[in-house]
Design a protein around this motif. Sequence first.
Motif, PDB file in Angstrom:
ATOM      1  N   SER B 135       0.853  -1.181   0.000  1.00 39.21           N
ATOM      2  CA  SER B 135       0.000   0.000   0.000  1.00 39.21           C
ATOM      3  C   SER B 135       0.893   1.238   0.000  1.00 39.21           C
ATOM      4  O   SER B 135       1.911   1.256   0.680  1.00 39.21           O
ATOM      5  N   SER B 137      -0.376   4.196   0.837  1.00 42.24           N
ATOM      6  CA  SER B 137      -1.124   5.172   1.640  1.00 42.24           C
ATOM      7  C   SER B 137      -0.275   5.704   2.789  1.00 42.24           C
ATOM      8  O   SER B 137       0.480   4.963   3.428  1.00 42.24           O
ATOM      9  N   SER B 139      -1.362   6.395   5.486  1.00 43.03           N
ATOM     10  CA  SER B 139      -1.891   5.740   6.687  1.00 43.03           C
ATOM     11  C   SER B 139      -0.872   4.727   7.227  1.00 43.03           C
ATOM     12  O   SER B 139      -0.700   4.597   8.436  1.00 43.03           O
ATOM     13  N   CYS B 140      -0.171   4.031   6.333  1.00 40.10           N
ATOM     14  CA  CYS B 140       0.837   3.044   6.755  1.00 40.10           C
ATOM     15  C   CYS B 140       2.032   3.739   7.396  1.00 40.10           C
ATOM     16  O   CYS B 140       2.559   3.260   8.406  1.00 40.10           O
ATOM     17  N   GLU B 143       1.033   4.797  10.780  1.00 41.29           N
ATOM     18  CA  GLU B 143       0.897   3.654  11.682  1.00 41.29           C
ATOM     19  C   GLU B 143       2.259   3.132  12.124  1.00 41.29           C
ATOM     20  O   GLU B 143       2.457   2.757  13.271  1.00 41.29           O
ATOM     21  N   GLN B 146       3.403   5.157  14.848  1.00 41.12           N
ATOM     22  CA  GLN B 146       2.654   4.810  16.065  1.00 41.12           C
ATOM     23  C   GLN B 146       3.221   3.561  16.713  1.00 41.12           C
ATOM     24  O   GLN B 146       3.316   3.459  17.929  1.00 41.12           O
ATOM     25  N   ILE B 261      -2.198  13.331  10.319  1.00 42.19           N
ATOM     26  CA  ILE B 261      -2.839  12.096  10.842  1.00 42.19           C
ATOM     27  C   ILE B 261      -2.403  11.864  12.288  1.00 42.19           C
ATOM     28  O   ILE B 261      -3.226  11.643  13.180  1.00 42.19           O
TER      29      ILE B 261
END
Lengths: 442, 442
Positions: B135, B137, B139-140, B143, B146, B261
């Motif tokens: 991916s 994104s 978002s990865c 994450e 995180q 994000i």
Amino acid sequence: MSKTLIEPRTLSGFKDRLPKEAYAKASILSIVSEVFLSYGFMPIETPHIEYADILIKQGSDEIQKELYRFKDHGNRDVALRFDQTVPLARFISQHRHELEMPFKRYVIGNVFRGERAQKGRYREFTQCDFDFIGSDSLSCDAETLQVICNSLHALNLQEFTIWLNHRDVLNGIFEYFKIQDKIESGLRIIDKLDKIGLDSVKNELEKELCINKEAVDEICTIITMKQTAHYSEFFKEISYLKSYNQTLKKGLDDLESMLHILDGLETDISIFRINFSIARGLGYYTGIVYETTLNRLKNIGSVCSGGRYDNLTQSFSTERLSGVGASIGIDRLIAALLELDLLEQKGTMARVLIIAMQKEYFVFAHKIAETLRQSKIKVEVYPDAVKMKKSLGYANAKGHEFSIIIGEDEFRTKTLTVKSMSSGMQLESVSILRALQIIKES
Amino acid sequence: MSKTLIEPRTLSGFKDRLPKEAYAKASILSIVSEVFLSYGFMPIETPHIEYADILIKQGSDEIQKELYRFKDHGNRDVALRFDQTVPLARFISQHRHELEMPFKRYVIGNVFRGERAQKGRYREFTQCDFDFIGSDSLSCDAETLQVICNSLHALNLQEFTIWLNHRDVLNGIFEYFKIQDKIESGLRIIDKLDKIGLDSVKNELEKELCINKEAVDEICTIITMKQTAHYSEFFKEISYLKSYNQTLKKGLDDLESMLHILDGLETDISIFRINFSIARGLGYYTGIVYETTLNRLKNIGSVCSGGRYDNLTQSFSTERLSGVGASIGIDRLIAALLELDLLEQKGTMARVLIIAMQKEYFVFAHKIAETLRQSKIKVEVYPDAVKMKKSLGYANAKGHEFSIIIGEDEFRTKTLTVKSMSSGMQLESVSILRALQIIKES
């Protein structure tokens, strides 16, 4: 710019573990480690590469042939370890002044043997060993067997048999027939009993040990004795053997004393069975030895073997250190647990997949995920805003129990749609707290 | 029979881990694995040995020189893995049809590099990597950061800084000065900023890239920019850079979107700091890259680094797979946790040592031990009946909290003497149940 692709492949005898199996293995190792720790065993680590002379001195000829041996950048003669016992001996001798005796360690790591590739045999495999060094008390032998029992119980394996023998039983028999000098070849032949059958063992013993048929018959009578009654009965039946010589007497007495300790422990004593054909080929064993078979899967062989050795560090030191050790066959256990359906194979440990329908919803999605994680729920966020069919397909394939869907309405009202992946049931406009509750309670 | 002893020794650059450190390491790995699992990452395993061509194709020249490469028993050209990323690329290409995308895996295992031995650098070391493949994104990326934060928090580390950059920032600057073709040497020089200082970096850039002093100065102005204010302020200040070219704009926009994000997640956003000198030497990075330093121990370097790569499997497949990955520096973390006194170093996890004064009491001793274990108390039985001084000395050295002594009276009355090893206080004629209570409650 054209490029040549390389074919992705592993060497023969080596294998990858995909997530399901790797996780199952990690779980098994974590469970048995916890058992080891509960008995006061602590982990150590040694390098995968050692000076070749360290490994060769204690290895058998066969192991020397199978050794991955090469020159390093400094032109040193080095090799990959083929077991965890020789490195343990080196470790203890090297760090002797830093270690308290008795020394109890476990180790989990890979070893390498360039054997001919066969089905189910790998050239790299994981050994999980625990050893109790620096005491010749039978208390250690008994405890080692307890650790085996409790490890298997912790893995939900109940139906197994631990086959016991003592090197001095076989030594004593060979001594009785005045063929002590042939004990090594003798053990190697006896070790093959299960594989080649009694007749072939008889033939080989007769030929290789140059003894008469009578002696062969008596040896074979003993190694095929089956303990069917309670151990105390069995020892009465065979008490005549004690008169053969002191060696045989010592072996039988040790076995009986150790079983007496185990019998006092509310252990199911019937799982222990005397079996004088257990030879444990390895040269260093000197006392009680054992193998463990699963009653419902005898064909896979021993899942846990070990025994007492007298002089672990003899290549490195003049100090005589006695010890007991056992090895859990992790690969066989994984195979067995799979076959007995005792091992859950999961594509993911995450119970929930959070699906954001638009890029803009990702902050919200990750926030929900963190909230669930704070309640110890494992959760994954699908990383792309794609068609539902694709993300739900992923949840189905991986085995998430729930998906949480964040679409336009959910994002606006800060609520969630919670979908059970097994039933397909879907709850809409659910608050975060309610979603948490649903997942926690299921 | 005289025997020559072998000197027990490890190869230079290789080391043993004694129980305290090995246990500490195992605990750290178990804690971070649990964090990985809670985000949906699953473990995999690949062999330590691979075909040499698999490893060489993607490795840099330096790594080729450091490769442990040799011929196996079948005269195959093989080598020990030097990282976990090339084996991951091979693994994904080989098992592509068995894997769901996005594919999230973690791996813990040793890698080998025949580097010149230096203090604190080992030729065999453990890599703990997690990667999110398939991916592109952001978002990865978010994450992954995180996971780093939560891993460090789970290890009780609070004060750390994650330094962020994007390959396209440096690419964009080089493009602006029309020296794109020199980006690799440029990155290598910039990577050394902390080590060699700004003046040396300037000199090297001028010499190796053959550019004028003005360009060097501008590059150095950018790579030494310090984000002191909130990231939104910082991005306003440097917004002029976006006009240089699309590459620079893309890099800065990605960084800002990802921080947005993270900012939404109640993460303490001040731990993230833009630092355009973070180059991450490795060739395969293409997007956001990061390093993590501990505020109180900056000198130990990055404890966790990673970034996005665009084409992981390019040597093995024509399928383009983008991913993000990070690596936790386990050895550095152990050193740091020790220095910060955040790592308990215990000689044993067993809280209790049971001491039987006579051989005959061992059954009773083991029985007590099993009773305590059933209540989740880790306990060890001293294996020999020796003088108290010796067994109590062992308990003191190993760090048991309690010893339970079974002498003649205790054995006869089936009671226990419980001794606190820290206070020396001793309770006699204690029932098993009471002993259990005392230990449980302390």
